[in-house]
Design an enzyme around this catalytic site. Structure first.
Site, PDB file in Angstrom:
ATOM      1  N   THR A 135       0.862  -1.188   0.000  1.00  0.00           N
ATOM      2  CA  THR A 135       0.000   0.000   0.000  1.00  0.00           C
ATOM      3  C   THR A 135       0.895   1.233   0.000  1.00  0.00           C
ATOM      4  O   THR A 135       1.607   1.497   0.971  1.00  0.00           O
ATOM      5  CB  THR A 135      -0.918   0.012   1.231  1.00  0.00           C
ATOM      6  OG1 THR A 135      -1.786  -1.126   1.174  1.00  0.00           O
ATOM      7  CG2 THR A 135      -1.762   1.282   1.254  1.00  0.00           C
ATOM      8  N   LYS A 182      -7.346   1.783  -3.056  1.00  0.00           N
ATOM      9  CA  LYS A 182      -6.970   1.324  -1.716  1.00  0.00           C
ATOM     10  C   LYS A 182      -7.037   2.472  -0.722  1.00  0.00           C
ATOM     11  O   LYS A 182      -7.433   2.293   0.434  1.00  0.00           O
ATOM     12  CB  LYS A 182      -5.560   0.725  -1.736  1.00  0.00           C
ATOM     13  CG  LYS A 182      -5.052   0.222  -0.371  1.00  0.00           C
ATOM     14  CD  LYS A 182      -5.911  -0.893   0.203  1.00  0.00           C
ATOM     15  CE  LYS A 182      -5.451  -1.348   1.590  1.00  0.00           C
ATOM     16  NZ  LYS A 182      -4.182  -2.102   1.569  1.00  0.00           N
ATOM     17  N   LYS A 220       0.280   4.576   8.926  1.00  0.00           N
ATOM     18  CA  LYS A 220       1.081   4.858   7.727  1.00  0.00           C
ATOM     19  C   LYS A 220       0.193   5.069   6.513  1.00  0.00           C
ATOM     20  O   LYS A 220       0.379   6.006   5.734  1.00  0.00           O
ATOM     21  CB  LYS A 220       2.061   3.702   7.494  1.00  0.00           C
ATOM     22  CG  LYS A 220       2.985   3.859   6.295  1.00  0.00           C
ATOM     23  CD  LYS A 220       2.444   3.245   5.009  1.00  0.00           C
ATOM     24  CE  LYS A 220       2.313   1.747   5.091  1.00  0.00           C
ATOM     25  NZ  LYS A 220       1.844   1.167   3.786  1.00  0.00           N
TER      26      LYS A 220
END
Length: 288
Positions: free
Chosen positions: A93, A168, A236
């Site tokens: 990601t 995402k 994150k």
């Protein structure tokens, strides 16, 4: 397509195991070599000690690492060994602009690139039921479809390179809001002295039902926060979402608030727990 897998962390281990089960995995790499050796001993595949070695054993090279810089470092390690027969599939990601930069570097070596971030947690990785959001050229997508289908049950081409990562980001923003809502609601349910397992079953089957309450509701109320999806990783990811929003001169207030609360939980030593550990931060909503 013969495949190599780079990055055998919480997600990568299960994904690589499913590639092996499908008869597609030939080699693995991990920065901690012992982890790769343990995996290879269990699944009878080759361990490579340099990412570039993977290109000699596989056409598809799947990457699943932690951060944008890690992806670009893996790509740079690979590029000298890539040819037109190779496809690099990044399941990490990262930001959309990072995916496009990785694709540019891979393309200069003559190979193809696919950004294919995943959702579904370690359970989905283990069970091969991940949702995979793909950014790729149509022809390249069809070429790597068997590799993706070995790791997930929902494979969707979203558009050109970067589209998978943008999708995402949408997912991670929603996860932040759902986490907030479920943690607050379950603290309310506890204050109302309701049978909490029954609450999860009832609301989980109604209009408020969602994956998070159904899979984490009963554990969070017992203060069990086993990953799952580590809180520090969602922190994150939300940073990536805020970065991408900033490129469009936009704001994500709920994501920003959630990230700040994660920072306090991380400071208190809970970064390696599941994101349902946000429930800890809701303990003060009702007087004891």
């Amino acid at each position: 397509m013969n495949s190599a897998f780079l990055g055998l962390g919480g997600m990568g281990h299960g994904m690589a195991a499913n590639l092996h089960a499908a008869g597609l995995l030939t080699a693995v790499y991990n920065r901690t070599t012992r982890r790769a050796e343990d995996f290879a001993g269990e699944h009878d595949v080759k361990v490579v000690t340099d990412p570039a070695e993977a290109a000699a054993h596989a056409e598809a090279i799947v990457i699943c690492v932690s951060a944008d810089d890690d992806v670009l470092a893996m790509v740079d390690a690979l590029t000298g060994a890539l040819t037109e027969r190779h496809v690099v599939i990044d399941c990490s990601t990262v930001a959309s602009d990072t995916a496009r930069e990785a694709a540019r570097r891979v393309g200069e070596a003559g190979a193809a690139f696919v950004d294919a971030p995943v959702s579904g947690g370690t359970e989905g990785a283990k069970n091969g039921t991940l949702s995979i959001m793909v950014g790729a050229d149509d022809a390249v997508f069809e070429r790597v479809r068997p590799v993706l289908e070995a790791m997930g049950s929902g494979i969707t081409l979203m558009g050109p390179i970067g589209s998978g990562q943008a999708t995402k980001a949408v997912n991670q923003i929603m996860v932040a809001g759902i986490n907030q809502a479920v943690c607050e609601a379950m603290r309310f349910a506890a204050a109302m002295e309701l049978p909490l397992d029954k609450v999860v079953d009832v609301v989980g089957s109604g209009a408020a039902g969602n994956w998070f309450v159904n899979h984490r509701g009963k554990t969070m109320v017992r203060d069990v926060f086993d990953p799952g999806f580590k809180l520090k990783h969602h922190h994150k990811d939300l940073g990536i979402c805020l970065h991408m929003a900033g490129l469009k001169h936009g704001k994500l207030p709920l994501s920003a608030k959630t990230r700040e609360e994660y920072e306090q939980l991380m400071a208190d030593g809970h970064g390696d727990e599941d994101i349902s550990a946000l429930y800890r931060a809701r303990a003060d909503l009702f007087e004891q």
